[in-house]
Design a protein around this motif. Structure first.
Motif, PDB file in Angstrom:
ATOM      1  N   GLY A 251      -5.208  -3.225   0.979  1.00  0.00           N
ATOM      2  CA  GLY A 251      -6.453  -3.756   0.451  1.00  0.00           C
ATOM      3  C   GLY A 251      -6.983  -2.956  -0.725  1.00  0.00           C
ATOM      4  O   GLY A 251      -6.853  -1.723  -0.770  1.00  0.00           O
TER       5      GLY A 251
ATOM      6  N   GLU B  76      -4.401  -7.629  -2.681  1.00  0.00           N
ATOM      7  CA  GLU B  76      -4.646  -8.963  -2.135  1.00  0.00           C
ATOM      8  C   GLU B  76      -4.212 -10.057  -3.111  1.00  0.00           C
ATOM      9  O   GLU B  76      -3.920  -9.796  -4.282  1.00  0.00           O
ATOM     10  CB  GLU B  76      -6.139  -9.151  -1.830  1.00  0.00           C
TER      11      GLU B  76
ATOM     12  N   CYS C  75       1.180 -11.464   1.503  1.00  0.00           N
ATOM     13  CA  CYS C  75       0.386 -11.504   0.271  1.00  0.00           C
ATOM     14  C   CYS C  75       0.837 -12.656  -0.608  1.00  0.00           C
ATOM     15  O   CYS C  75       0.054 -13.190  -1.400  1.00  0.00           O
ATOM     16  CB  CYS C  75       0.486 -10.179  -0.474  1.00  0.00           C
TER      17      CYS C  75
ATOM     18  N   GLU D  61      -9.405 -14.139   1.047  1.00  0.00           N
ATOM     19  CA  GLU D  61      -8.009 -14.208   1.473  1.00  0.00           C
ATOM     20  C   GLU D  61      -7.951 -14.204   2.997  1.00  0.00           C
ATOM     21  O   GLU D  61      -8.316 -13.216   3.640  1.00  0.00           O
ATOM     22  CB  GLU D  61      -7.218 -13.020   0.927  1.00  0.00           C
TER      23      GLU D  61
ATOM     24  N   SER E  53      -4.849  -7.977  -7.841  1.00  0.00           N
ATOM     25  CA  SER E  53      -3.676  -8.263  -7.014  1.00  0.00           C
ATOM     26  C   SER E  53      -2.598  -7.198  -7.127  1.00  0.00           C
ATOM     27  O   SER E  53      -1.827  -7.009  -6.185  1.00  0.00           O
ATOM     28  CB  SER E  53      -3.070  -9.626  -7.398  1.00  0.00           C
TER      29      SER E  53
END
Length: 676
Positions: free
Chosen positions: A362, A386, A429, A539, A619
């Motif tokens: 995270g 994420e 992911c 998410e 990300s």
């Protein structure tokens, strides 16, 4: 980090062992097989599975044709009884089993606390709401679960599958000191070995690790709920990734130059790559072996020293790798730290002695660690974080109707959609996490997708469905989530969406199989999902499929991608026959500066390992692939000289030309040694 108060069905709650008299209890093979054989957990099968949810009381499945199920009887993995992995530490190249009597360990670690790691066991209650009678040879934890149903109900409760050492801050710092000694400012044994020598050591590690294949697969199943095939694939893909990485090094002048570059005369260059320093590696729970080793092994091959933080969830597999490291690598090359990340990791970063951070998890946890470093500007970062990957279904797909999703383009697209959203319960992911469908067709799409979701088998990781023949049967496609906190989060997202106007389209979507201690959740297809719902932005990382109707690509879909927080991948689904190539081309152009990967008519994913796996925004930072991981964990080092015009063999008053000197130097330098 998951709260210790969580008491999960299928993975993990830690409980401190207070004294050497603590009894570790497990279910006997005989009774486990009996329970598993009586638990045909198939969504479209059997009327003896208990479902419990926050919204409803006990309900019972009623379907006409129950397919058969069985426990896999594989020669490689005995799944009938739970594993038990004793807590171990690996510091300064020495594996030590942590004693229950709290005897002090070597290398300055002192006494190390142990916590129990929970997996699962199963019971079948009677139909009169009383707990099933426990046979004398059946042992389970003292806390069991019962439920009420007009039929027998399958009910889950936890069982201990191992113990995990819980490092203190001081023990973590002592481990760091061992890494500092091994690095020795770049002069340690491992960083000073030739690349060929390091490759040989890693190949030895592979050979030793493969001896643990059976145990690792079994632990992946019991600890994090991977079905047998997925657990097997994770181990095998990890080995293949390492082998491909070594093969790439051997074939590439980038990492193994075989000649000096004379194209810049009069300067001659030799460029190769060298280690960064001490890398702190934190891997995820969902792919604890594969994702972690995709960073750890390249870092090692490049000559770095690695401290591996064992994940709180999914950590037992790493205890099984310790002996392989100890047998293959010089002391101190790899250290393992386990326990609370909030306790053990910040002191290491605050020391300023960590040179690189390889983090998969995270973004908030990554930010905390980076900020803890006194000189973050020199911290080499590799982050995989994420994602909220979009699936975009273009209008041309619907021109001839959907035909139940079974013909033409739809047969493939629905298969990719199911795999993209629900492989390993959506705990990837790279999973598809929000589906954009034209508003005029979204209800039909949601209904057809829901029917396909209802055919998925829900059960324990080793259960076979549709046939007793392993060669023909399928393993459970939906398996337990890792802990109750994940279940609670799924329920929160579903409840929020329903309150704001969405509906669960598939039968029993969001229900929990096996009572309140269970984490086995039936996937939920949500429609219509709108921007005011949490699931639209957050998410889920679990078995929820949100479907968002859109009016136009320009007004609804592109702004979501353009203005969003994440930028890992996107999947564009279009008709192979009636596709508007211009529309697809424009989307590719717009998305090329937003996402790391654009998929056409296929789900999002990391593979193949040779392809760059990247992302933007929150990300990712850094690129993962067979080649790119090596780049991420190394720095170019260049050796250069200018030709003085003398012939190599010339001797003048005891002197020789610089080219001749370099020729002699090559014979003694490990850095200049070609890879064999």
């Amino acid at each position: 980090f998951f709260p210790p108060s969580s008491f999960p069905f299928f993975l993990i709650r830690f409980r401190t062992i207070l004294n050497s008299g603590t009894k570790v209890m497990k279910l006997s093979m005989k009774n486990w097989l009996l329970a598993a054989a009586a638990s045909p957990l198939l969504l479209n099968g059997l009327d003896k599975i208990h479902f419990a949810s926050a919204e409803t009381a006990a309900t019972t499945l009623k379907t006409p044709t129950p397919p058969s199920t069985a426990v896999a009887n594989d020669d490689d993995v005995v799944v009938g009884s739970p594993p038990f992995i004793n807590g171990k530490v690996f510091v300064h190249g020495v594996v030590q089993e942590v004693p229950r009597d709290k005897a002090e360990l070597d290398h300055g670690l002192g006494q190390v606390e142990l916590s129990e790691v929970y997996g699962c066991c199963a019971k079948v209650t009677s139909n009169d709401s009383t707990p099933a009678q426990k046979n004398e040879d059946e042992e389970c934890p003292d806390k069991t679960t019962t439920t009420t149903s007009s039929n027998n109900s399958l009910v889950f409760s936890p069982t201990v599958i191992g113990t995990m050492p819980q490092f203190t801050q001081n023990q973590s710092l002592r481990t760091l000191q061992s890494a500092v000694e091994a690095w020795k400012g770049g002069s340690g044994t491992w960083p000073q070995m030739s690349l060929s020598q390091r490759i040989s050591a890693i190949e030895s590690f592979i050979a030793n690790l493969q001896q643990k294949r059976r145990e690792i697969i079994k632990v992946l199943m019991w600890e994090i709920g991977k079905n047998y095939k997925d657990a097997e694939a994770e181990f095998d893909r990890t080995i293949q990734f390492i082998q491909k990485t070594i093969s790439y090094i051997r074939s590439s002048d980038e990492f193994a130059p075989r000649a000096w570059d004379e194209s810049h005369a009069p300067t001659t260059l030799y460029a190769s790559r060298a280690a960064i320093g001490i890398i702190m590696c934190l891997g995820p729970y969902n792919y604890p072996l594969n994702e972690t080793y995709a960073t750890l092994i390249p870092a090692l091959l490049m000559g770095n020293i690695v401290i591996l933080k064992v994940p709180t969830v999914g950590g037992l597999v790493h205890l099984l790798t310790m002996e392989a490291f100890a047998k293959s690598l010089p002391k101190g090359t790899v250290q393992l730290i386990s326990g609370s990340g909030r306790t053990t990791m910040p002191p290491l970063m605050e020391s300023g002695k960590i040179d690189g951070l390889a983090f998969i998890g995270g973004s908030r946890a990554a930010d905390r660690l980076i900020k803890a470093h006194p000189e973050p500007h020199r911290l080499k970062l590799f982050l995989q974080l994420e994602a909220k990957n979009m699936g975009i279904y273009l209008p041309d797909l619907f021109e001839d109707g959907m035909d139940g999703g079974n013909s033409g383009d739809w047969n493939n697209i629905m298969g990719e959609t199911i795999a993209g959203t629900l492989s390993y319960n959506g705990q990837r992911c790279t999973a598809l996490k929000l589906l954009f469908v034209p508003k005029s067709h979204s209800e039909e799409f949601a209904t057809i997708l829901a029917k396909k979701v209802e055919t998925l088998s829900v059960g324990l990781p080793w259960e076979l469905h549709d046939s007793n023949d392993r060669s023909k049967a399928k393993y459970s496609q939906i398996t337990p989530l890792p802990n109750l906190s994940r279940v609670s989060y799924m329920k929160e997202l579903i409840a929020d969406a329903i309150e704001k106007g969405a509906s669960i389209i598939n039968q029993r979507g969001g229900d929990i199989v096996g009572g309140p201690e269970s984490t086995l959740m039936v996937p939920a297809v949500l429609h219509p999902v709108t921007p005011n719902m949490r699931i639209y932005e957050e998410e889920q990382f679990g078995p929820i499929i949100p479907i968002a109707p859109y009016n136009s690509l320009e007004d609804d879909v592109i702004p979501y991608a353009r203005d969003g927080k994440y930028g890992q991948q996107v999947s564009i689904f279009t008709s192979a026959v009636k596709s508007n190539a211009l529309t697809t081309a424009k989307l590719i152009d717009r998305f090329s500066t937003i996402f790391g990967k654009i998929n056409i008519n296929t789900q999002c994913g990391r593979s193949p390992d040779a392809a760059p796996f990247s992302g933007r925004r929150s990300s990712a930072l850094g690129v993962m692939s067979v080649r790119d991981a090596l780049i991420e964990f190394s720095i170019p080092s260049v050796i250069s000289y200018k030709d003085d015009g003398r012939i190599e063999s010339t001797r003048e008053k005891g002197k020789r030309g610089v080219a001749g000197l370099i020729n002699e130097v090559e014979k003694h330098s490990t850095f200049l040694t070609p890879v064999i």
